[in-house]
Design a protein around this motif. Structure first.
Motif, PDB file in Angstrom:
ATOM      1  N   PRO A 298       0.827  -1.211   0.000  1.00 42.90           N
ATOM      2  CA  PRO A 298       0.000   0.000   0.000  1.00 42.90           C
ATOM      3  C   PRO A 298       0.865   1.266   0.000  1.00 42.90           C
ATOM      4  N   PRO A 299       0.375   2.325  -0.620  1.00 40.73           N
ATOM      5  CA  PRO A 299       1.143   3.576  -0.675  1.00 40.73           C
ATOM      6  C   PRO A 299       1.487   4.113   0.719  1.00 40.73           C
ATOM      7  N   GLU A 300       0.580   3.895   1.690  1.00 46.23           N
ATOM      8  CA  GLU A 300       0.842   4.360   3.058  1.00 46.23           C
ATOM      9  C   GLU A 300       2.068   3.649   3.630  1.00 46.23           C
ATOM     10  N   ALA A 301       2.187   2.365   3.342  1.00 46.07           N
ATOM     11  CA  ALA A 301       3.333   1.587   3.832  1.00 46.07           C
ATOM     12  C   ALA A 301       4.625   2.090   3.193  1.00 46.07           C
ATOM     13  N   GLN A 302       4.546   2.397   1.905  1.00 44.56           N
ATOM     14  CA  GLN A 302       5.730   2.919   1.208  1.00 44.56           C
ATOM     15  C   GLN A 302       6.163   4.252   1.827  1.00 44.56           C
ATOM     16  N   GLU A 303       5.175   5.092   2.164  1.00 44.60           N
ATOM     17  CA  GLU A 303       5.486   6.377   2.813  1.00 44.60           C
ATOM     18  C   GLU A 303       6.183   6.155   4.148  1.00 44.60           C
ATOM     19  N   LYS A 304       5.672   5.192   4.917  1.00 41.33           N
ATOM     20  CA  LYS A 304       6.274   4.889   6.231  1.00 41.33           C
ATOM     21  C   LYS A 304       7.709   4.398   6.064  1.00 41.33           C
ATOM     22  N   ILE A 305       7.939   3.596   5.042  1.00 40.22           N
ATOM     23  CA  ILE A 305       9.291   3.095   4.787  1.00 40.22           C
ATOM     24  C   ILE A 305      10.224   4.255   4.458  1.00 40.22           C
ATOM     25  N   GLU A 306       9.743   5.192   3.642  1.00 44.28           N
ATOM     26  CA  GLU A 306      10.560   6.362   3.310  1.00 44.28           C
ATOM     27  C   GLU A 306      10.827   7.218   4.544  1.00 44.28           C
ATOM     28  N   GLU A 307       9.813   7.367   5.401  1.00 46.82           N
ATOM     29  CA  GLU A 307      10.006   8.118   6.649  1.00 46.82           C
ATOM     30  C   GLU A 307      11.037   7.420   7.535  1.00 46.82           C
ATOM     31  N   LEU A 308      10.964   6.093   7.593  1.00 45.16           N
ATOM     32  CA  LEU A 308      11.940   5.327   8.380  1.00 45.16           C
ATOM     33  C   LEU A 308      13.355   5.551   7.848  1.00 45.16           C
ATOM     34  N   GLN A 309      13.509   5.556   6.536  1.00 44.67           N
ATOM     35  CA  GLN A 309      14.823   5.777   5.939  1.00 44.67           C
ATOM     36  C   GLN A 309      15.331   7.176   6.270  1.00 44.67           C
ATOM     37  N   ASP A 310      14.429   8.174   6.208  1.00 41.33           N
ATOM     38  CA  ASP A 310      14.813   9.544   6.558  1.00 41.33           C
ATOM     39  C   ASP A 310      15.242   9.635   8.022  1.00 41.33           C
ATOM     40  N   LEU A 311      14.475   8.978   8.892  1.00 48.72           N
ATOM     41  CA  LEU A 311      14.817   8.994  10.318  1.00 48.72           C
ATOM     42  C   LEU A 311      16.149   8.291  10.576  1.00 48.72           C
ATOM     43  N   GLN A 312      16.400   7.237   9.827  1.00 47.37           N
ATOM     44  CA  GLN A 312      17.664   6.517   9.980  1.00 47.37           C
ATOM     45  C   GLN A 312      18.837   7.418   9.583  1.00 47.37           C
ATOM     46  N   GLU A 313      18.667   8.166   8.500  1.00 43.36           N
ATOM     47  CA  GLU A 313      19.712   9.105   8.078  1.00 43.36           C
ATOM     48  C   GLU A 313      19.909  10.194   9.135  1.00 43.36           C
ATOM     49  N   THR A 314      18.802  10.709   9.662  1.00 44.23           N
ATOM     50  CA  THR A 314      18.877  11.728  10.709  1.00 44.23           C
ATOM     51  C   THR A 314      19.600  11.179  11.928  1.00 44.23           C
ATOM     52  N   ALA A 315      19.268   9.954  12.310  1.00 41.38           N
ATOM     53  CA  ALA A 315      19.905   9.328  13.472  1.00 41.38           C
ATOM     54  C   ALA A 315      21.412   9.201  13.263  1.00 41.38           C
TER      55      ALA A 315
END
Length: 126
Positions: free
Chosen positions: A2-19
């Motif tokens: 689902p597109p919502e899941a893809q968005e969450k995955i992208e947010e997770l990747q962004d948070l990982q980079e921030t971390a």
């Protein structure tokens, strides 16, 4: 997926980079803090009448003991605050990451429980 899941995955990747960025900044600040504390301790063992120099850009400028000590003490205080702020930021990012990860897991497992159509949703208790 689902597109919502893809968005969450992208947010997770962004948070990982921030971390990773925050962890790197924290490590650099911690190293600078340790170096400054070492210099401050070394300065305490130096005769106050000794000729001293401080680095200003690419040159060394003569300075007096009190100025050197005060500057180092101020730098240590500033770096301690910076490390503390980065630690708090690191904790916040970690909490966001874990929360987002849980949301994604629930989403990928079919959202079992708690959603608008889950237990207690419309039609419950009929």
């Amino acid at each position: 997926m689902p597109p919502e899941a893809q968005e969450k995955i992208e947010e997770l990747q962004d948070l990982q980079e921030t971390a990773q960025e925050v962890a790197q900044q924290k490590e650099q600040s911690q190293t600078a803090l340790n170096d400054s504390k070492t210099a401050l301790n070394a300065l305490e063992d130096i005769d106050e009448d000794a000729t001293m120099y401080r680095e200003v850009g690419d040159i060394l400028v003569e300075t007096d003991y009190d100025s050197a000590y005060d500057d180092l003490e101020e730098k240590v205080d500033s770096l301690e605050v910076r490390v503390e702020q980065l630690t708090k930021q690191e904790d916040r990012v970690q909490e966001q990451f874990e929360s987002l990860q849980e949301e994604l897991q629930e989403m990928l497992q079919g959202g079992a429980g708690g959603g608008p159509m889950g237990p207690g949703g419309p039609g419950a208790g009929a």
